[in-house]
Design an enzyme around this catalytic site. Sequence first.
Site, short mmCIF file in Angstrom:
data_model
loop_
_atom_site.label_atom_id
_atom_site.label_comp_id
_atom_site.label_asym_id
_atom_site.label_seq_id
_atom_site.Cartn_x
_atom_site.Cartn_y
_atom_site.Cartn_z
N ASP A 110 84.92 68.77 49.14
CA ASP A 110 84.97 68.44 50.55
C ASP A 110 85.99 69.51 51.23
OD1 ASP A 110 84.21 66.19 49.23
OD2 ASP A 110 85.00 64.88 50.60
N ASP A 167 80.54 66.85 53.28
CA ASP A 167 81.68 66.43 54.08
C ASP A 167 82.22 67.81 54.50
OD1 ASP A 167 81.33 64.10 53.55
OD2 ASP A 167 83.38 63.64 52.65
N HIS A 222 77.28 64.66 46.08
CA HIS A 222 78.62 64.37 46.79
C HIS A 222 79.18 63.21 46.35
CE1 HIS A 222 81.68 64.53 49.89
NE2 HIS A 222 81.21 63.02 50.05
N HIS A 274 83.85 63.90 47.37
CA HIS A 274 83.98 62.37 47.80
C HIS A 274 85.25 61.88 47.60
CE1 HIS A 274 82.54 58.98 49.58
NE2 HIS A 274 82.33 58.37 48.50
N ASP A 295 84.82 66.32 60.14
CA ASP A 295 85.53 64.76 60.46
C ASP A 295 87.19 65.09 59.84
OD1 ASP A 295 83.68 63.31 61.83
OD2 ASP A 295 82.97 62.49 59.85
N ARG A 296 88.10 64.80 60.58
CA ARG A 296 89.50 64.60 60.37
C ARG A 296 90.07 66.02 60.43
NH1 ARG A 296 87.78 60.70 55.99
NH2 ARG A 296 88.61 58.62 56.67
N ARG A 304 84.37 50.56 48.67
CA ARG A 304 83.88 51.19 50.03
C ARG A 304 82.72 50.13 50.95
NH1 ARG A 304 85.41 56.74 50.12
NH2 ARG A 304 86.20 57.36 48.05
N ASN A 308 78.56 62.27 52.79
CA ASN A 308 78.64 60.80 53.43
C ASN A 308 79.27 61.02 54.91
OD1 ASN A 308 81.30 61.17 52.19
ND2 ASN A 308 81.79 59.06 52.93
N HIS A 309 79.80 62.18 55.21
CA HIS A 309 80.20 62.44 56.43
C HIS A 309 79.29 63.33 57.40
CE1 HIS A 309 84.30 60.98 57.05
NE2 HIS A 309 84.32 60.64 55.68
N HIS A 343 86.19 69.20 55.20
CA HIS A 343 86.85 68.29 56.45
C HIS A 343 87.45 69.25 57.36
CE1 HIS A 343 85.90 64.44 54.82
NE2 HIS A 343 86.15 64.73 53.79
#
Length: 555
Positions: free
Chosen positions: A230, A261, A346, A435, A264-265, A407, A293-294, A232
């Site tokens: 990830d 991923d 992922h 993940h 995001d963030r 989750r 998943n993002h 991000h």
Amino acid sequence: PIGSPRGRPRTSRAVRSPASPRSQIVSPGGGTPKSSPRGTPRGTQGGSPKMSPREGGESPRATRATPRSARREHRTTLLRLTKFESAVNPEIVARWGVIGGQILRRVVVLDFGGISSNLLVTKRLHRRSKHGTGVVFDSVRRRALAVISQAWELASSIPEEPQDVLDGEWRQACAIGPSGRRSTRSDLLTLLFSTEYIDTLALFAKTATKVLAVQPPLAMAGVPCRIFGDIHGQLRDLLLFFHAFGYPDEVDGPHFVFNGDFVDRGAHQLEVVGLLFALKVLLPEKVWLVRGNHEDRIMNQRYGFMEECTTRLGKELGGHVFELFHKAFDQLPLACLVAERVLVLHGGIGDGRWSLEDVRRIERPLTTAKLGTPELYWVNNMLWSDPVEDDDTSSDVGTFGVHESPRGARGALFGWDVTKTFCARNGLGLVVRSHQCKHDSCGIDVMHENNLIRVFSARDYEGHGNDGAVLFLERGGDEDDEGGGPLTVRPQVLRSTTKARKEQEQREQHKTEEAENGFVGGSGPLSLHGRRKSMRRKSQVAAQIRTLTGRATAA
């Protein structure tokens, strides 16, 4: 319920079971009971009618006794199943599952449905490529090359900064201009993608969509290979990895796999996804982007990527670029197979009841609405699942089998036996996932008897104080051997900024304490006050040693 005649529940209302047209009818009032279509009086069990004085059917006591006997029988059945499960050793079951998977892997079984599906997928991809769907124009390649060159200059300037900082604190970018003089710029979008950064991002998103559409849902990468976890939106960490361990455009360099991923963030989400798409456009057979998943519309609306687009690019143009990015996300492959032995995905394998052939047959674009269908639950498992820790001894979740995920329904928790059986059935030696970030971790975890590795590349993610890591895969042994020798996996780690700061504070505190105690530089001469304190400490330690020695002698 169990125990009722013919498996049908009893009721005091006039009901007819829709599944059984000959079900008996109970009169809601008193009087003579109605007869069933077969002419049998109501309340008859095995030919012996028991008439209630009030309703002409079974007595209330007999009606209440039926659920009790059913519950008693149900408890007995569960007790037998529990005794049977406790008598079965899960390790033995897992070993037999591995042996069965290996046998099925070696036995050639003609799956005509699978063969025809693979032929249709191959034909569809060939048709798109023949019509020029995946062709990259020279003008787009030149623009991608310019962006990558600027990013490499930025990466080379990061180690020259006075101190290491978090990605969120990295607001200014230092670059070397054409005149060789260092210049500071606050807008990384302008630095990387020129003043026409909106057009450049839109162009990369459109071109990447076309390139991804002609490549299979299960990407195939060779070795050597470097696998990222990830990111991000942490651009500084991504550039530091490139500078420390090698760039993707190096001649005869390794393949690069980015395991989902991307956004995001983080503080630099547009820069990260724009740079990755530029690499995919320039090196389509060397850089592989795997969906996480993002890379999902709902997640992006909730965790910041949509807000990033509309805030930095404008509400109208930002929304348009956001839609273009998601058209590319819907075409991303769901996994990457490295050297036909290592599967990179992922989240995880979920219940493990799918195969690599199932991934190859997935039809794209795979939109968020399509992912929500029950038929593709196992695809959601690939994006959302987590492994059960090897040392997890909690009562709710064991280390064996498949369990519900915290989750939600999209994911699952899978044990070591699921991983080993899945690898044996699909001819794999290792599964690499991302993940998941852990507090104070080194960015990697090896689990499930060395069949599963977790890698996470974003340092200090959400205050976790974790290191960032990537995995480097290469062939070991003699290259002249058939098959090229075994695959070796080596982690490459960047130290956490938070950990480095804590260690620096501890060193400074230690130096301060030494100075207060009379030490100069940690090992220099002592002052008079320091010598007296040192002598007192030595005498106290000597007295304690004599006391302990005397007690031991007396004992």
